[in-house]
Design a protein around this motif. Sequence first.
Motif, PDB file in Angstrom:
ATOM      1  N   GLU A 184     -22.710  20.961   9.651  1.00  0.00           N
ATOM      2  CA  GLU A 184     -23.205  20.181   8.703  1.00  0.00           C
ATOM      3  C   GLU A 184     -23.671  18.698   9.404  1.00  0.00           C
ATOM      4  OE1 GLU A 184     -21.870  16.597   5.512  1.00  0.00           O
ATOM      5  OE2 GLU A 184     -20.406  18.291   5.982  1.00  0.00           O
ATOM      6  N   HIS A 185     -23.335  18.176  10.876  1.00  0.00           N
ATOM      7  CA  HIS A 185     -23.525  17.273  11.456  1.00  0.00           C
ATOM      8  C   HIS A 185     -24.319  18.239  12.719  1.00  0.00           C
ATOM      9  CE1 HIS A 185     -22.222  14.519   8.340  1.00  0.00           C
ATOM     10  NE2 HIS A 185     -21.079  14.954   8.870  1.00  0.00           N
ATOM     11  N   ALA A 186     -24.301  18.682  12.763  1.00  0.00           N
ATOM     12  CA  ALA A 186     -25.160  20.119  14.516  1.00  0.00           C
ATOM     13  C   ALA A 186     -26.660  19.752  14.266  1.00  0.00           C
ATOM     14  CB  ALA A 186     -24.683  21.223  14.685  1.00  0.00           C
ATOM     15  N   LEU A 187     -28.017  19.780  15.227  1.00  0.00           N
ATOM     16  CA  LEU A 187     -29.132  19.691  15.036  1.00  0.00           C
ATOM     17  C   LEU A 187     -29.264  20.941  14.529  1.00  0.00           C
ATOM     18  CD1 LEU A 187     -30.024  17.779  17.900  1.00  0.00           C
ATOM     19  CD2 LEU A 187     -29.526  16.766  15.658  1.00  0.00           C
ATOM     20  N   GLY A 188     -30.234  21.534  14.005  1.00  0.00           N
ATOM     21  CA  GLY A 188     -30.881  22.648  13.076  1.00  0.00           C
ATOM     22  C   GLY A 188     -30.512  23.588  14.548  1.00  0.00           C
ATOM     23  N   TRP A 189     -31.267  22.749  16.124  1.00  0.00           N
ATOM     24  CA  TRP A 189     -31.957  24.223  16.800  1.00  0.00           C
ATOM     25  C   TRP A 189     -30.306  24.554  17.521  1.00  0.00           C
ATOM     26  CZ3 TRP A 189     -29.465  23.531  21.559  1.00  0.00           C
ATOM     27  CH2 TRP A 189     -29.452  22.273  22.097  1.00  0.00           C
ATOM     28  N   THR A 190     -29.101  24.049  17.365  1.00  0.00           N
ATOM     29  CA  THR A 190     -28.206  24.870  17.711  1.00  0.00           C
ATOM     30  C   THR A 190     -27.725  26.030  16.410  1.00  0.00           C
ATOM     31  OG1 THR A 190     -26.705  22.515  16.696  1.00  0.00           O
ATOM     32  CG2 THR A 190     -27.103  22.655  19.006  1.00  0.00           C
ATOM     33  N   LEU A 191     -28.018  26.004  15.932  1.00  0.00           N
ATOM     34  CA  LEU A 191     -27.399  27.019  14.417  1.00  0.00           C
ATOM     35  C   LEU A 191     -28.171  28.596  15.416  1.00  0.00           C
ATOM     36  CD1 LEU A 191     -28.093  26.010  11.507  1.00  0.00           C
ATOM     37  CD2 LEU A 191     -26.070  25.518  13.112  1.00  0.00           C
ATOM     38  N   SER A 192     -27.493  29.160  14.946  1.00  0.00           N
ATOM     39  CA  SER A 192     -27.566  31.063  15.167  1.00  0.00           C
ATOM     40  C   SER A 192     -28.483  31.176  13.842  1.00  0.00           C
ATOM     41  CB  SER A 192     -26.271  32.020  15.239  1.00  0.00           C
ATOM     42  OG  SER A 192     -26.492  31.878  12.885  1.00  0.00           O
TER      43      SER A 192
END
Length: 241
Positions: A132-140
């Motif tokens: 939820e609080h992670a930046l978008g680019w860190t997602l798979s």
Amino acid sequence: MALLELREVASAYGNVQALRGVSLRVEAGELVTLLGANGAGKSTTLKTISGLIAPVRGEVLFEGQPIHRLGPEAVARMGISHVPEGRRIFPGLTVRENILLGGSNRKGVTRRQLEAEADEKFQIFPEIRPFEHALGWTLSGGQQQMLAVARGLMARPKLLLLDEPSLGLAPLIVQNLFGAIRDIRARGTTILLVEQNANMALSVADRGYVLETGTLILEGSPRELLDNEEVRAAYLGGHHA
């Protein structure tokens, strides 16, 4: 009256004809899939519906109203949400901020209401809740696709256009994603799904159309399309489907 109807729609990129007289309909509450090979005109169909491309001729009707001369913002306000191919999330914003942005065009809605609706999206896509609080680019890739769909739902659309949601994703992620798509439909959202993975698409759809070089060649129930020799040979890997 169908929720969405295309009547003899032709679209082009410059001199290149992309759609050649496409007529289709989507009834309220349905999940309809549009199948076809690369370059068949599937994405062009969605872009024409959402106002990104103006048709050369023909009509696009939504709730009986012509929308083919409207721009994308006006089409979105009518209740159509387009989740494009390639996800296009905001990499420098958190997952929650990305989702909240999906509701930014809605009039008279409070921040508290948007936050509550964002929480509902995490119920549909529990895989992204921990980020939820992670930046978008860190997602798979799969998590980004789920985020893109969640963001599209924040507009509370009457019609959700999904363009190639399974593209480039691992089979298990695709199964999770399609489980969520089934859930979204069960909650009352009408869906037009463009997809190359014909087996997955037909497993969730009520009806399907097959597009070939800008022309609709077949329409039918999932069973009819799965039993069709031409469809099996082209999209389902021969007779093993």
